[in-house]
Scaffold this active site. Structure first.
Site, PDB file in Angstrom:
ATOM      1  CE  LYS A 297      28.983 -16.312   3.780  1.00 40.32           C
ATOM      2  NZ  LYS A 297      30.009 -14.870   4.139  1.00 40.32           N
TER       3      LYS A 297
ATOM      4  CE1 TYR B 208      26.618 -18.867   3.561  1.00 43.49           C
ATOM      5  CE2 TYR B 208      28.075 -20.455   2.911  1.00 43.49           C
ATOM      6  CZ  TYR B 208      27.453 -19.863   3.408  1.00 43.49           C
ATOM      7  OH  TYR B 208      27.719 -19.851   4.636  1.00 43.49           O
TER       8      TYR B 208
ATOM      9  CG  ASP C 243      23.555   0.012   7.045  1.00 43.23           C
ATOM     10  OD1 ASP C 243      25.262  -1.800   6.426  1.00 43.23           O
ATOM     11  OD2 ASP C 243      22.964   0.526   6.464  1.00 43.23           O
TER      12      ASP C 243
ATOM     13  CB  SER D 177      36.739 -26.317   0.750  1.00 43.52           C
ATOM     14  OG  SER D 177      36.973 -25.080   1.246  1.00 43.52           O
TER      15      SER D 177
END
Length: 323
Positions: free
Chosen positions: A198, A194, A95, A184
């Site tokens: 990212k 998110y 983990d 992008s």
């Protein structure tokens, strides 16, 4: 000291002979963190196909399933696929949010191999937490913070323990894996947590490039395009054999790529003796395919992010122009 030097000379000789024989990464050691499925698995297999010894880590084993809940994909299976590809796969349950577990993984690599040439941070497993269409304050705080832990904190912990081993020899490579490129991701990635999760690996690669350049090491961020991962195929109810059937439901899926594509991208980077020219950069599988000449499993060269850049700009490009 003389024995250690002799060992390094022998290792260099093995590597040179292997490269001449077409196994560009024989004698090299890689750690792919988050190699249970998808991009991580494909990267591990591609590195193995090039001759590397690959340590594959993750939380799902044949005895235990992670919170992702996909029992059919395990690190043991990934290691077996690495072996079948021609490398040596070593499965190590870990983990990557537990510093002591990560420390133990790196100590094992050091004890067994004495070196680390490639570190791939592909740790994620947060798809089940994503809630698109909600504003930041509408998302449960625990869910949002868990996404950041899985996709950001885990990468930091892994690099903290692995990089001292990687810089022991010059020429190391660190690959941060994310979704999207610096270009992008200039727009909003659909959801607050998110977007942060990212974008962070893109910046991590840039920052690590500054720390590593004095040691002859390279750090990059690599993204697949529209990835036909096992989980994505299941979402659309298709398989790799009939994936095009999903295009009717999602037209953008026409530019989708198999995980093998990004695997080949990372293997090409690892085999490139002049990869330092990419240091700190954000790269896509499609971009690297054009640079190095490899193709996806079906022989095509999809450029999903070239396609989506135009989609984000409000255009309607033909997907056929990006395969």
């Amino acid at each position: 000291m003389a024995t250690h030097q002799t060992g390094k000379t022998e290792q260099a000789g093995k590597t040179e002979k292997a490269e001449q024989a077409g196994k560009a990464l024989d004698g090299r050691v890689a750690l792919v963190a988050g190699a249970t499925r998808g991009a991580g698995r494909a990267i591990a297999v591609a590195l193995g196909a090039a001759g590397a010894t690959v340590y594959v880590t993750g939380r799902t084993t044949r005895q235990r399933v992670s919170e992702v809940g996909r029992a059919g994909e395990t690190i043991e299976e990934t290691a077996e696929l690495v072996d079948a590809a021609g490398g040596r796969g070593i499965a190590v349950p870990a983990d990557h949010l537990d510093p002591e577990q990560v420390r133990a993984v790196v100590e094992r690599v050091d004890r067994e191999q004495g070196r680390l040439d490639v570190l791939v941070n592909d740790i994620w497993g947060g798809e089940h937490l994503i809630e698109f269409g909600k504003r930041m304050w509408e998302i449960e705080l625990d869910r949002g913070l868990r996404m950041l832990e899985l996709g950001v904190r885990s990468h930091i912990i892994t690099s903290h323990f692995a990089l001292p081993l990687l810089i022991r020899e010059p020429g190391g490579l660190v690959v941060e894996v994310t979704d999207g490129t610096a270009e992008s991701n200039k727009g909003y990635r659909e959801q607050f947590y998110y977007d942060l999760t990212k974008n962070a690996p893109i910046r991590m690669a840039f920052d690590l490039a500054q720390d590593l350049k004095d040691f002859g090491a390279t750090a990059v961020c690599v993204t697949p395009g529209f990835l036909r991962s096992e989980q994505m195929l299941d979402t659309f109810g298709v398989t790799e054999a009939n994936w095009r059937d999903a295009v009717a439901e999602q037209p953008h899926f026409a530019v989708a790529e198999s995980p093998a594509y990004v695997g080949r991208a990372v293997a090409a980077l690892a085999a490139d003796g002049e990869r330092s020219r990419w240091n700190g950069r954000s790269l896509s599988s499609g971009q690297l395919a054009r640079e190095y000449g490899f193709t996806d499993a079906d022989g095509s060269q999809p450029d999903a992010w070239g396609y989506f850049t135009r989609v984000f700009a409000g255009e309607e490009p033909d997907p056929a122009d990006y395969r």
